[in-house]
Write a protein that holds these residues in place. Structure first.
Motif, short mmCIF file in Angstrom:
data_model
loop_
_atom_site.label_atom_id
_atom_site.label_comp_id
_atom_site.label_asym_id
_atom_site.label_seq_id
_atom_site.Cartn_x
_atom_site.Cartn_y
_atom_site.Cartn_z
N GLN A 39 52.82 -12.39 71.25
CA GLN A 39 53.02 -10.88 72.34
C GLN A 39 51.47 -10.97 72.60
N PRO A 40 51.90 -11.38 73.99
CA PRO A 40 53.80 -10.80 75.11
C PRO A 40 54.10 -12.25 74.78
N GLU A 41 55.52 -12.46 75.25
CA GLU A 41 56.16 -14.00 75.76
C GLU A 41 54.92 -14.17 75.82
N GLY A 202 62.67 -14.69 74.81
CA GLY A 202 62.80 -13.73 74.38
C GLY A 202 62.61 -13.22 73.22
N VAL A 228 59.60 -12.91 69.23
CA VAL A 228 58.99 -12.07 70.61
C VAL A 228 59.22 -10.75 70.19
N PRO A 230 58.58 -7.47 71.43
CA PRO A 230 57.64 -5.72 72.60
C PRO A 230 57.32 -5.12 71.74
N ASP A 231 58.04 -4.45 71.52
CA ASP A 231 57.93 -2.85 71.03
C ASP A 231 56.36 -3.04 69.94
N ARG A 235 57.00 -3.85 66.34
CA ARG A 235 55.30 -4.63 65.43
C ARG A 235 55.08 -4.51 64.34
N TYR A 374 49.66 -7.17 78.36
CA TYR A 374 48.94 -7.43 76.63
C TYR A 374 49.43 -6.15 75.17
N GLY A 375 50.38 -5.09 75.50
CA GLY A 375 49.93 -4.11 75.14
C GLY A 375 49.57 -2.18 75.29
N ASP A 402 55.45 -8.45 83.88
CA ASP A 402 55.56 -9.11 83.13
C ASP A 402 54.00 -10.26 83.44
N THR A 403 53.75 -10.73 82.56
CA THR A 403 52.47 -11.61 82.79
C THR A 403 52.70 -12.82 84.00
#
Length: 547
Positions: A39-41, A202, A228, A230-231, A235, A374-375, A402-403
């Motif tokens: 995380q992230p992808e 994803g 992956v 995201p939440d 996790r 990244y979170g 996003d990244t």
């Protein structure tokens, strides 16, 4: 349990495990699928062209480096069986392991190292242009010997030749192509313990055991599935339910770490990050009309309470930073650098002095903040900045993305005011720190380099001088001078020295065996329990075919 007691308990538990290691040694069991969280992808799967943490976390399992680093950060053999530095320090010779194959069956040779150094490390890699800048020639007297000829000594090279620091690409798949858009960046072919199998965008990335791996009988796991998720709450739930057995880089909200660490099925681990020496900082875009004034940059620094960021925002998983060279690099770190203690009144005075007085609504000017995606911990850091600067009359809008969008905005388009990110200093400032200040990186769209846009010929000169200095004491002096200047000019504001942690299942053994583990291979990891079959999936498939 108090947060302090939890952290102390974690440290003691880790220490106890380390002490108990040899006496409690068990024979590894083969088999099983490890489900991990990334995380992230990642935006790509090859660290040679992108040094982002999610890429390195996966890529280190596919690629080997010339060396690994043990828990004391001493190099140990990997693709290079041994190495030597010439008495005049103007050459380094690596003798490569024989019989190593790329995952497509082609032999790994010295030609791969030479080609990658000349075409990747010295040209497009965000750290290695500095690290290998003094390599004037690469000689390959035979297929298993690589000699680096240096114009000047470069003591940092042996600090950065693992699978992340200097990832070697297969010449036969990259030569003559556009390296940055080569399709093998996203379906990598390496020499490592695990072979790339699938990337479902994803959803997940799948690696499988390399049956022809040079390190006999390894890896023990059949496969690794990187999910992956995201939440952050999801996790934490996946780890608690046992659906996931490994997650790194502080994968759950810090407030949840204490609760999960108490569960008998999970372990909190802080080892394996020693090679990183990470620090969190704000980059200030020095081309911004307000931020180009050093008084404004200093005012922002005075408006920030780094103790509060460490204690409240990061739940104690870090300590205030005073320099871009973290205190973990004790020999290089300079405690006498200019400092900007929390002092909102001083911040207001500097802003007034710079001519940015409060308007009728109390606002001096407005800025946009882009945080590394990244979170939640990074988002909360941005929310803290918004509150801190509002107090001194600066309005902040927080922007998320996003990244890929974040890195393009900051390192390519430079369309931002303040960004937050973290860098790894690694074991030498030349490897991880100078990239944030060298002017040659500005606007090159190379992630994790000079985001602030800082240009200072004196700093560029110090960086070049330190690269070629053979006397370590003189290098240390140069880097201390470097710190004094950049903390005076303050294009970036160091916030905290991060203390990352991982979570893993209690029955997952030997998940950490090296100081660069977080970017290294999980070839030594194994399950002690029903997750591991008495016969690996590979062995069962072989039997099925023979029947």
């Amino acid at each position: 349990m108090s947060r302090r007691r939890f952290l102390l308990g974690t440290a003691l538990a880790v220490g106890a495990l380390a002490l108990a290691g040899p006496a409690a040694a068990q024979s590894p069991r083969r088999g099983g699928t490890l489900t991990a969280i990334v995380q992230p992808e990642p935006v790509t799967l090859t660290s040679a062209i992108n040094t982002a943490a999610p890429t390195g976390f996966i890529s280190g399992n596919v690629f080997d480096g010339l060396v690994d680093y043990d828990l004391d950060l001493k190099p140990r053999p990997a693709l290079a069986e041994n190495w030597e530095i010439a008495p005049d320090a103007l050459s380094i010779t690596f003798r490569l392991r024989r019989g190593v194959k790329w995952h497509d069956g082609q032999p790994f040779t010295a030609a791969d190292v030479k080609w990658t150094l000349e075409n990747v490390w010295k040209t497009i890699h965000p750290r290695n242009q500095a690290t290998f800048g003094r390599v004037r020639a690469v000689e390959t007297p035979d297929n298993h010997t690589v000699v680096l000829r240096l114009s000047e000594p470069s003591l940092a090279i042996l600090s950065s030749v693992n699978s992340n620091g200097a990832q070697i690409l297969p010449k036969h798949l990259y030569e003559g192509t556009d390296i940055l858009s080569n399709p093998y960046n996203n379906k990598p072919v390496g020499t490592g313990a695990f072979v790339f199998k699938e990337w479902s965008r994803g959803n997940h990335i799948v690696l499988e055991r390399n049956p022809d791996y040079w390190d006999k009988d390894k890896p023990y796991l059949d496969r690794i599935v990187f999910r992956v998720i995201p939440d952050a709450a999801a996790r934490a739930a996946a780890l608690e339910k046992g659906e996931v057995q490994y997650a790194a880089f502080s994968p759950v909200p810090l407030k949840d770490a204490e609760r999960l660490g108490k569960l008998p099925t999970l372990r909190v681990e802080t080892r394996g990050y020693e090679w990183l020496s990470p620090w969190l900082f704000f980059d200030l875009n020095v081309d911004n009309p307000q931020l180009k004034d050093v008084r404004v940059r200093r005012a922002i620094a005075h408006a920030i309470d780094r103790q509060a960021i460490a204690r409240i925002v990061w739940y104690g998983f870090g300590k205030p930073a005073i320099s871009p060279v973290p205190s973990t690099l004790a020999a290089f770190h300079d405690e006498s650098v200019p400092q900007y203690p929390f002092n909102p009144k001083r911040a207001e005075a500097l802003l007034d002095e710079a001519g940015f007085t409060r308007g009728p609504d109390g606002v001096r000017f407005s800025l946009t903040h882009d945080f590394i995606p990244y979170g939640d911990d990074y988002k909360r850091t941005g929310e803290y900045l918004k509150q801190a600067l509002k107090r001194v009359g600066i309005e902040v809008t927080i922007r998320s993305q996003d990244t890929a969008s974040f890195t393009k905005r900051v390192y390519g388009d430079r369309d931002f005011d303040i960004s937050s990110t973290w860098f790894a200093a690694f074991s030498d400032p030349q490897v991880g720190v100078t990239r944030a200040y060298w002017s040659g990186w500005i606007g090159k769209n190379t992630p994790w380099t000079n985001g602030s846009g800082y240009r200072n010929p004196e700093i560029d000169g110090l960086i070049a001088q330190a690269q070629g200095e053979a006397d370590q004491a003189k290098r240390i002096a140069l880097f201390k001078q470097f710190q004094q200047i950049v903390q005076r000019d303050l294009p970036s504001i160091p916030l905290i020295e991060l203390r990352f942690f991982s979570l893993h299942a209690a029955d997952l053994k030997d998940v950490v065996t090296r100081g660069d583990q977080i970017y290294g291979s999980l070839k030594n990891a194994w399950f002690d329990g029903p997750r591991a079959d008495s016969k690996s999936t590979e062995a069962k498939n072989t039997e099925a075919k023979s029947n």
